[in-house]
Scaffold this motif. Sequence first.
Motif, PDB file in Angstrom:
ATOM      1  N   PRO A  36       0.800  -1.191  -0.100  1.00 19.08           N
ATOM      2  CA  PRO A  36      -0.011   0.060  -0.100  1.00 19.08           C
ATOM      3  C   PRO A  36       0.752   1.134  -0.284  1.00 19.08           C
ATOM      4  N   ASP A  37       2.152   1.368  -0.033  1.00 18.83           N
ATOM      5  CA  ASP A  37       3.144   2.343   0.008  1.00 18.83           C
ATOM      6  C   ASP A  37       3.363   2.868  -1.422  1.00 18.83           C
ATOM      7  N   HIS A  38       2.717   3.717  -1.881  1.00 16.98           N
ATOM      8  CA  HIS A  38       2.690   4.243  -3.259  1.00 16.98           C
ATOM      9  C   HIS A  38       4.049   5.373  -3.433  1.00 16.98           C
ATOM     10  N   SER A  39       4.647   5.555  -2.530  1.00 18.75           N
ATOM     11  CA  SER A  39       5.471   6.942  -2.354  1.00 18.75           C
ATOM     12  C   SER A  39       6.678   6.496  -3.461  1.00 18.75           C
ATOM     13  N   PRO A  40       7.310   5.273  -3.751  1.00 14.95           N
ATOM     14  CA  PRO A  40       8.057   5.205  -4.644  1.00 14.95           C
ATOM     15  C   PRO A  40       7.702   5.310  -6.065  1.00 14.95           C
ATOM     16  N   CYS A  41       6.171   5.159  -6.479  1.00 14.06           N
ATOM     17  CA  CYS A  41       5.648   5.575  -7.776  1.00 14.06           C
ATOM     18  C   CYS A  41       5.489   7.206  -8.056  1.00 14.06           C
ATOM     19  N   ALA A  42       6.038   8.012  -7.159  1.00 14.56           N
ATOM     20  CA  ALA A  42       5.609   9.404  -7.590  1.00 14.56           C
ATOM     21  C   ALA A  42       6.436   9.830  -8.833  1.00 14.56           C
ATOM     22  N   LYS A  43       7.197   9.309  -9.293  1.00 16.15           N
ATOM     23  CA  LYS A  43       8.146   9.674 -10.554  1.00 16.15           C
ATOM     24  C   LYS A  43       7.244   9.462 -11.585  1.00 16.15           C
ATOM     25  N   VAL A  44       6.710   7.916 -11.727  1.00 17.65           N
ATOM     26  CA  VAL A  44       5.918   7.400 -12.794  1.00 17.65           C
ATOM     27  C   VAL A  44       4.543   8.025 -12.959  1.00 17.65           C
ATOM     28  N   ILE A  45       3.844   8.495 -11.792  1.00 16.70           N
ATOM     29  CA  ILE A  45       2.728   9.120 -11.494  1.00 16.70           C
ATOM     30  C   ILE A  45       2.794  10.510 -12.370  1.00 16.70           C
ATOM     31  N   GLU A  46       3.918  11.208 -11.932  1.00 12.50           N
ATOM     32  CA  GLU A  46       4.132  12.461 -12.433  1.00 12.50           C
ATOM     33  C   GLU A  46       4.300  12.510 -13.975  1.00 12.50           C
ATOM     34  N   ASP A  47       5.302  11.595 -14.267  1.00 14.21           N
ATOM     35  CA  ASP A  47       5.231  11.329 -15.956  1.00 14.21           C
ATOM     36  C   ASP A  47       4.047  11.108 -16.580  1.00 14.21           C
ATOM     37  N   MET A  48       3.304  10.258 -15.897  1.00 14.43           N
ATOM     38  CA  MET A  48       1.746   9.891 -16.632  1.00 14.43           C
ATOM     39  C   MET A  48       0.937  11.108 -16.586  1.00 14.43           C
ATOM     40  N   GLU A  49       0.913  11.853 -15.663  1.00 18.62           N
ATOM     41  CA  GLU A  49       0.140  12.778 -15.658  1.00 18.62           C
ATOM     42  C   GLU A  49       0.252  14.174 -16.602  1.00 18.62           C
ATOM     43  N   GLU A  50       1.659  14.378 -16.477  1.00 18.98           N
ATOM     44  CA  GLU A  50       2.127  15.499 -17.216  1.00 18.98           C
ATOM     45  C   GLU A  50       1.986  15.130 -18.949  1.00 18.98           C
ATOM     46  N   ASN A  51       2.156  13.891 -19.134  1.00 18.33           N
ATOM     47  CA  ASN A  51       1.854  13.457 -20.707  1.00 18.33           C
ATOM     48  C   ASN A  51       0.427  13.170 -20.954  1.00 18.33           C
ATOM     49  N   GLU A  52      -0.242  12.856 -19.954  1.00 22.36           N
ATOM     50  CA  GLU A  52      -1.684  13.048 -20.136  1.00 22.36           C
ATOM     51  C   GLU A  52      -2.263  14.532 -20.460  1.00 22.36           C
ATOM     52  N   LEU A  53      -1.734  15.611 -19.678  1.00 21.73           N
ATOM     53  CA  LEU A  53      -2.173  16.738 -20.046  1.00 21.73           C
ATOM     54  C   LEU A  53      -1.581  17.148 -21.271  1.00 21.73           C
ATOM     55  N   ASN A  54      -0.429  16.957 -21.701  1.00 20.16           N
ATOM     56  CA  ASN A  54      -0.001  17.388 -22.993  1.00 20.16           C
ATOM     57  C   ASN A  54      -0.838  16.620 -24.092  1.00 20.16           C
ATOM     58  N   PHE A  55      -1.307  15.468 -23.951  1.00 24.70           N
ATOM     59  CA  PHE A  55      -2.360  14.763 -24.986  1.00 24.70           C
ATOM     60  C   PHE A  55      -3.571  15.416 -25.050  1.00 24.70           C
ATOM     61  N   PHE A  56      -3.970  15.738 -23.807  1.00 23.58           N
ATOM     62  CA  PHE A  56      -5.262  16.483 -23.726  1.00 23.58           C
ATOM     63  C   PHE A  56      -5.406  17.946 -24.617  1.00 23.58           C
ATOM     64  N   ILE A  57      -4.272  18.457 -23.895  1.00 26.73           N
ATOM     65  CA  ILE A  57      -3.968  19.996 -24.755  1.00 26.73           C
ATOM     66  C   ILE A  57      -3.886  19.780 -26.116  1.00 26.73           C
ATOM     67  N   LYS A  58      -3.297  18.745 -26.789  1.00 24.28           N
ATOM     68  CA  LYS A  58      -3.237  18.503 -28.296  1.00 24.28           C
ATOM     69  C   LYS A  58      -4.465  18.032 -29.092  1.00 24.28           C
ATOM     70  N   TYR A  59      -4.910  16.760 -28.344  1.00 24.16           N
ATOM     71  CA  TYR A  59      -6.108  16.185 -29.087  1.00 24.16           C
ATOM     72  C   TYR A  59      -7.353  16.141 -28.270  1.00 24.16           C
ATOM     73  N   GLY A  60      -7.359  16.814 -27.198  1.00 22.70           N
ATOM     74  CA  GLY A  60      -8.758  16.653 -26.521  1.00 22.70           C
ATOM     75  C   GLY A  60      -9.812  17.544 -26.711  1.00 22.70           C
TER      76      GLY A  60
END
Length: 260
Positions: free
Chosen positions: A123-147
Amino acid sequence: MGEGLVEQRQADDKASWDAYWKVRDVDSRGSIYPRFRYYAHKAFDAPATWFREKVVQPLNNRNRLPYYHRQLNRVPEIDECGVNDKACFYEANEQYRLDKMVDGFILQTLRQRVDRCMLYNNPDHSPCAKVIEDMEENELNFFIKYGEMGGEADVRDAYMKQKHRMIWERRHPEIMEERSAKLADHKERLANGEFDYSFWKKGMFYQDKKNYEPPYEFYMSKSPLEGDKPLSKDWQYYKNVSQDPEFDKEQGKKSDFRLF
């Protein structure tokens, strides 16, 4: 670079096996049967390891065929096409669809990394901060371009959206400065080990409003790819937002949910 990566992988593999045999050695000390089993396994493993490291791997490294990553030649963008150049329109549109498909696969890969990391570290998700950050930033960029354009949008729709966005940013420089300051503060907090998921979304992934579907519809309105659905099915949503400053002002601003 490929040879360096292969050699690094081989060195990591050898280091892992060396560590394994050290653990086996320490584990087997002090008793007869485990010690005998350790030497028996070592006797079977040593010739095979020597043959692989001294014969097989050098031959493979010396005779490995070069790998070339396919690179497609870029065609003129839509803003470079002539007014009546239908062939240029078609090529630019096909290039846009290919880029959207590639960006979608990249986003899918990043989401899979987040899922694997969260399942592995639950249940400790702290090691996943980097991959979550990468996913959210990429998802925002995708939404800006195609959303918010729908699954049937073409390259001209995307070009007009980009133009309108640039005009809006020039008309509201104070908002863009505030966004840049908040993003810089978020990155600084992330570097210091503080990760606030509510910076990107309100609630969890499935609670994002642009992924909502009405309960009375038994089919997806558009392709399930991120950004192919509108922010709200209410046609007066943006009108209410512009006229009433209190209307839905919390959307995407804060969250009571914390990953860690």
